[in-house]
Design an enzyme around this catalytic site. Structure first.
Site, short mmCIF file in Angstrom:
data_model
loop_
_atom_site.label_atom_id
_atom_site.label_comp_id
_atom_site.label_asym_id
_atom_site.label_seq_id
_atom_site.Cartn_x
_atom_site.Cartn_y
_atom_site.Cartn_z
N TYR A 279 40.45 51.20 28.48
CA TYR A 279 40.42 50.46 29.73
C TYR A 279 41.63 49.54 29.91
CZ TYR A 279 35.48 51.68 30.56
OH TYR A 279 34.30 52.34 30.80
N ARG A 282 44.03 52.13 31.19
CA ARG A 282 43.55 52.96 32.30
C ARG A 282 43.17 52.12 33.52
NH1 ARG A 282 38.03 55.94 31.83
NH2 ARG A 282 38.39 55.43 29.65
N PHE A 328 40.63 14.03 52.86
CA PHE A 328 41.18 13.85 51.52
C PHE A 328 40.38 14.61 50.46
CE2 PHE A 328 38.54 10.07 52.59
CZ PHE A 328 37.40 10.45 51.88
N GLU A 412 31.18 6.98 47.23
CA GLU A 412 31.88 8.26 47.05
C GLU A 412 31.02 9.09 46.09
OE1 GLU A 412 35.73 6.86 45.89
OE2 GLU A 412 35.98 5.79 47.80
#
Length: 500
Positions: A279, A282, A328, A412
């Site tokens: 893989y 491939r 912001f 906040e």
């Protein structure tokens, strides 16, 4: 020396790259000057006429938003804001990213929605044009009220405080300003908030990372093609018919790049004993292609961000509005930066698997890519190094944007942690560069065991250039310098390509 005029024309990543790498100077257009001045004049007049508190203009900040500040203290309020918020710590931000921060802050303020003085914006431009970079620290931003701590350090020199890097030396801004005859800026109402509220720390790192990621993605294809040749891989997984029926853009682009690079190769066109590849070879189009698609998506988001006004409150003179909102907040770019870190980590992940295949003694290659394995350990330990780096990347790929810690007494209460997404992205990008360099070191070594067969003109040209820096390894030797030289080869080629 060329100039870039900051005006209403949108920026994109390639434009910013060209400006930064060419040493172009910045200047404001007349329209930008008019916008800045008009907004400042409107704000001054609004404050005289209004008896209502305006957040960050006539009030304190964060959870102190209910405290009204007397008019005679408004300048001191902004001065105090910049000083008190300069709480960064940790490693210093690299100079090229600080220059991007200056550029992007000027761009954001130039739209005339921030209420800053023209003198403030001009001083930022003067710092950029004279290669004066404030000392900024990586840690301290929650990526929500803007990049408060990093932008405070960026802004300290405006008021004659903090440190700057100038002509290779760290200097006190106050001393340098005296030498240059510059006076500190006396901040007016709202200016400190306009400088500190914004996403320019996150955005600057995102721009820097995208510039590097785009080139590393191209290098992953080149190095993967060398590995494919050295491993005696098959071309069929890269044929267009496969990708027409699963039409992801990056997948098709990757396959097409490999077909072009391998055109004319006697190695890839010769008859194969094995019917398919692992893989890691491939599925290169699918994995490398997914990385390209992710880069494309993240670039589209960051292009929007660097053309935005991201401070707060936002001033709209034409509509007679001053609005406290949340431009912001870093969430729009925090999630994409986490995605970009994952994508680049996968580029390193699949690269390490190809390294492992090359040293495993398969398909006629000697174990550990030396003629006398046993006596020589050869390329055994570079794979260990790559595996260690890949493992660290996986730890760094935990999404920072999935976290939030309330701040400012709960005012906040949701933050993006975008600055953490940004700073760990840098580490993932540089780790990926190291792993790709180790793959190049291994692939070029392995290709020599396919001689006298030749690869394509394109591949042989890359290998010939690389061999001027890193020689074929006959017997065990001190490997660290060769890995460093491989990293430098990729990095220098990157720099050369950008300046060409």
């Amino acid at each position: 020396m060329t100039q870039h005029t900051i005006d209403s024309r949108p920026l994109d990543i390639d434009c910013v790259k060209g400006i930064i790498l060419s040493g172009t100077k910045l200047t404001l257009s007349k329209d930008s000057i008019d916008r800045i001045v008009r907004c400042r004049e409107y704000l001054d007049s609004k404050m005289k006429d209004s008896g209502h508190p305006v957040y960050g203009v006539t009030t304190g900040f964060g959870s102190l938003c209910d405290i009204t500040i007397p008019e005679e203290d408004l300048s001191q309020l902004q001065h105090n804001l910049v000083m008190s918020h300069a709480c960064g710590t940790g490693p210093k931000v690299r100079k090229e990213i600080v220059k991007l921060m200056l550029f992007l802050k000027v761009q954001s303020l130039s739209y005339g929605y921030s209420g800053v003085q023209l003198a403030t914006v001009q001083r930022l431009i003067d710092m950029y044009n004279n290669d004066i970079c404030p000392v900024v620290y990586e840690q301290g931003s929650l990526g929500a009220s803007g990049d408060l701590a990093p932008l405070a350090h960026l802004s300290l020199p405006l008021i004659g405080m903090g440190e700057v890097e100038y002509k290779g030396q760290i200097r006190q801004a106050s001393e340098l300003w005296e030498e240059l005859g510059w006076k500190p800026i006396r901040l007016q109402s709202k200016e400190g908030l306009a400088l500190l509220n914004g996403t320019q720390f996150m955005s600057a790192i995102a721009v820097w990372s995208l510039i590097r990621c785009k080139e590393l993605s191209a290098w992953a294809d080149r190095i993967g093609a060398i590995s494919l040749e050295a491993y005696d891989g098959r071309i069929e997984p890269f044929l267009p018919q496969v990708h027409a029926i699963r039409a992801h853009k990056g997948q098709a682009e990757t396959a097409a790049a490999f077909r072009k690079m391998l055109e004319g190769s006697s190695l890839v066109s010769r008859e194969k004993v094995h019917v398919q590849d692992p893989y890691s070879f491939r599925c290169i189009p699918q994995v490398h292609g997914a990385v390209k698609d992710t880069i494309r998506y993240v670039e589209s988001v960051i292009n929007t961000e660097i053309n935005s006004a991201t401070d707060n409150p936002t001033v709209f003179p034409d509509e007679d509005l001053i609005i406290s909102a949340g431009n912001f907040h870093g969430e729009p770019i925090a999630i994409p930066m986490d995605c970009l870190a994952i994508a680049m980590s996968e580029l390193a992940n699949i690269s390490e698997r190809r390294i492992y295949r090359l040293i495993s003694g398969q398909r006629g290659l000697p174990k550990f890519l030396v003629a006398k394995p046993g006596l020589n350990s050869g390329f055994m330990i570079p794979q260990y190094t790559a595996a260690s780096i890949v493992s660290q990347n996986k730890m760094l790929c935990h999404p920072a944007s999935a976290d939030s810690i309330p701040s400012s007494q709960g005012q906040e209460d949701h933050v993006s942690m975008g600055a953490n997404a940004a700073t760990k992205l840098i580490r993932v990008v540089e780790n990926t560069e190291r792993v790709l360099a180790i793959e190049l070191f291994n692939a070029a070594q392995a290709l020599e065991f396919r001689r006298p067969a030749r690869s394509s003109w394109c591949i042989e040209k890359i290998v010939a250039a690389y061999r001027k820096k890193v020689l074929f390894i006959e017997d065990d030797t001190y490997m660290h310098p060769y890995i460093d030289a491989s990293i430098d080869f990729i990095r220098q080629e990157w720099k050369d390509n950008q300046s060409a």
